[in-house]
Scaffold this active site. Structure first.
Site, PDB file in Angstrom:
ATOM      1  N   GLY A  96      37.372  44.429  29.185  1.00 16.80           N
ATOM      2  CA  GLY A  96      38.552  45.129  29.684  1.00 16.80           C
ATOM      3  C   GLY A  96      39.819  44.455  29.206  1.00 16.80           C
ATOM      4  O   GLY A  96      39.816  43.254  28.899  1.00 16.80           O
ATOM      5  N   GLN A 101      48.853  42.456  28.770  1.00 15.53           N
ATOM      6  CA  GLN A 101      48.258  41.410  27.947  1.00 15.53           C
ATOM      7  C   GLN A 101      48.640  41.548  26.474  1.00 15.53           C
ATOM      8  O   GLN A 101      48.497  40.609  25.703  1.00 15.53           O
ATOM      9  CB  GLN A 101      46.722  41.431  28.081  1.00 15.53           C
ATOM     10  CG  GLN A 101      46.255  41.011  29.462  1.00 15.53           C
ATOM     11  CD  GLN A 101      44.744  41.029  29.554  1.00 15.53           C
ATOM     12  OE1 GLN A 101      44.140  42.057  29.791  1.00 15.53           O
ATOM     13  NE2 GLN A 101      44.123  39.878  29.343  1.00 15.53           N
ATOM     14  N   CYS A 143      39.140  35.607  31.149  1.00 14.75           N
ATOM     15  CA  CYS A 143      40.262  36.495  30.853  1.00 14.75           C
ATOM     16  C   CYS A 143      40.761  36.193  29.443  1.00 14.75           C
ATOM     17  O   CYS A 143      40.910  35.020  29.082  1.00 14.75           O
ATOM     18  CB  CYS A 143      41.376  36.269  31.874  1.00 14.75           C
ATOM     19  SG  CYS A 143      42.803  37.336  31.620  1.00 14.75           S
ATOM     20  N   LEU A 144      41.014  37.234  28.660  1.00 13.61           N
ATOM     21  CA  LEU A 144      41.511  37.047  27.290  1.00 13.61           C
ATOM     22  C   LEU A 144      42.831  36.269  27.291  1.00 13.61           C
ATOM     23  O   LEU A 144      43.171  35.611  26.318  1.00 13.61           O
ATOM     24  CB  LEU A 144      41.731  38.397  26.601  1.00 13.61           C
ATOM     25  CG  LEU A 144      40.530  39.333  26.458  1.00 13.61           C
ATOM     26  CD1 LEU A 144      40.918  40.572  25.674  1.00 13.61           C
ATOM     27  CD2 LEU A 144      39.367  38.633  25.806  1.00 13.61           C
ATOM     28  N   HIS A 186      39.903  43.425  38.349  1.00 18.25           N
ATOM     29  CA  HIS A 186      40.550  42.406  37.498  1.00 18.25           C
ATOM     30  C   HIS A 186      41.701  43.042  36.702  1.00 18.25           C
ATOM     31  O   HIS A 186      42.814  42.501  36.658  1.00 18.25           O
ATOM     32  CB  HIS A 186      39.481  41.821  36.559  1.00 18.25           C
ATOM     33  CG  HIS A 186      39.982  40.811  35.578  1.00 18.25           C
ATOM     34  ND1 HIS A 186      39.583  39.494  35.576  1.00 18.25           N
ATOM     35  CD2 HIS A 186      40.861  40.921  34.536  1.00 18.25           C
ATOM     36  CE1 HIS A 186      40.185  38.837  34.603  1.00 18.25           C
ATOM     37  NE2 HIS A 186      40.968  39.686  33.945  1.00 18.25           N
ATOM     38  N   GLU A 187      41.449  44.215  36.105  1.00 18.09           N
ATOM     39  CA  GLU A 187      42.474  44.858  35.255  1.00 18.09           C
ATOM     40  C   GLU A 187      43.636  45.404  36.096  1.00 18.09           C
ATOM     41  O   GLU A 187      44.803  45.312  35.696  1.00 18.09           O
ATOM     42  CB  GLU A 187      41.859  45.968  34.397  1.00 18.09           C
ATOM     43  CG  GLU A 187      40.729  45.518  33.465  1.00 18.09           C
ATOM     44  CD  GLU A 187      41.091  44.342  32.575  1.00 18.09           C
ATOM     45  OE1 GLU A 187      42.283  44.151  32.289  1.00 18.09           O
ATOM     46  OE2 GLU A 187      40.166  43.596  32.194  1.00 18.09           O
ATOM     47  N   HIS A 190      46.093  42.749  36.827  1.00 17.65           N
ATOM     48  CA  HIS A 190      47.011  42.470  35.704  1.00 17.65           C
ATOM     49  C   HIS A 190      48.263  43.334  35.818  1.00 17.65           C
ATOM     50  O   HIS A 190      49.372  42.891  35.511  1.00 17.65           O
ATOM     51  CB  HIS A 190      46.341  42.766  34.362  1.00 17.65           C
ATOM     52  CG  HIS A 190      45.583  41.619  33.770  1.00 17.65           C
ATOM     53  ND1 HIS A 190      46.192  40.435  33.435  1.00 17.65           N
ATOM     54  CD2 HIS A 190      44.269  41.470  33.443  1.00 17.65           C
ATOM     55  CE1 HIS A 190      45.286  39.603  32.931  1.00 17.65           C
ATOM     56  NE2 HIS A 190      44.108  40.212  32.921  1.00 17.65           N
TER      57      HIS A 190
HETATM   58 ZN    ZN Z   1      42.301  39.426  32.314  1.00 25.93          ZN
END
Ligand code: ZN
Length: 233
Positions: A96, A101, A143-144, A186-187, A190
């Site tokens: 995701g 991000q 997380c990226l 999670h998304e 963000h």
């Molecule tokens: Zn993340």
């Protein structure tokens, strides 16, 4: 000239100034700066990371909804396509990604639907969690935007999500369970400037993750492009 005439003259002058202020004016969907980020990024977009101070500030800002006009635009199609390419790139290999991000402070995410046949990646504009369902579970998350780390995060087993269908622009809702429901939590976080480390019971450096990603990172990563630090920072 009396006071009221002066006021009218000043108002007209202000209106003229606003009408002529070309660079600040909205020209079609998205702001000028957002258009720059979307069009100037390569297909694998630069991903903002908490290790970088200016990135970390952006990752904490809340995101705005997308209008119907924006959702219908070629620019939104380009953003969606690039977000999908970015999250699936070998050096990322995520399940995701959220628009902040990649430097776009709008409510849109790409999520891999592990609960669907073929596990497709899908785009969810104007995403919100309407309701959390079921028991609290301990989720193992990365997380990226926080490379090389993992954490144990309390999440709920299920969620009702709401979004705008990117094709029909109709409001949609769906009840989701299991790991996919955790990806959505999670998304969605963000989009409100919340990172998993804020909710985690524990966070650690994941050597395995680092070893796995390093060859890809060396091959595919690149320095932050100059224009990422442009106006708006
Ligand atoms: Zn993340």
């Amino acid at each position: 000239m009396n006071a009221s005439k002066l006021l009218v003259a000043a108002t007209v002058a202000l209106a003229l100034t606003a009408a002529c202020a070309g660079p600040r004016k909205m020209q079609g969907p998205f702001e000028v700066w957002e258009r720059t980020v979307i069009t100037m990024n390569r297909d694998v977009m630069y991903v903002f990371v908490t290790d970088d101070y200016r990135d970390s500030v952006e990752l904490r800002r809340p995101c705005r909804d997308l209008s119907d006009e924006e959702l219908r635009s070629d620019l939104f199609d380009m953003l969606s396509r690039k977000m999908l390419t970015t999250v699936q790139a070998p050096q990322h290999g995520g399940v995701g990604i959220a628009a902040p991000q990649v430097g776009i402070l709008r409510r849109v995410v790409a999520v891999q639907r592990l609960d669907k046949e073929g596990e497709p990646f899908e785009i969810y504009p104007n995403l919100r969690i309407v309701e959390l369902l079921g028991d609290t579970v301990q989720s193992r998350e990365g997380c990226l935007s926080i490379p090389g780390k993992r954490g144990i995060v309390p999440r709920r087993e299920g969620a009702v999500i709401a979004w705008t269908d990117p094709k029909t622009l109709e409001p949609r809702q769906e009840e989701i369970h299991g790991f996919t429901a955790i990806i959505f939590q999670h998304e969605a976080d963000h989009l409100d400037g919340i990172l998993y480390i804020d909710r985690a019971d524990s966070v650690w450096i994941d050597q395995e993750w680092l070893d796995e990603r390093l060859p890809y990172a060396q091959a595919g990563d690149y320095d932050k492009p100059e224009w990422v630090n442009g106006p708006g920072y």
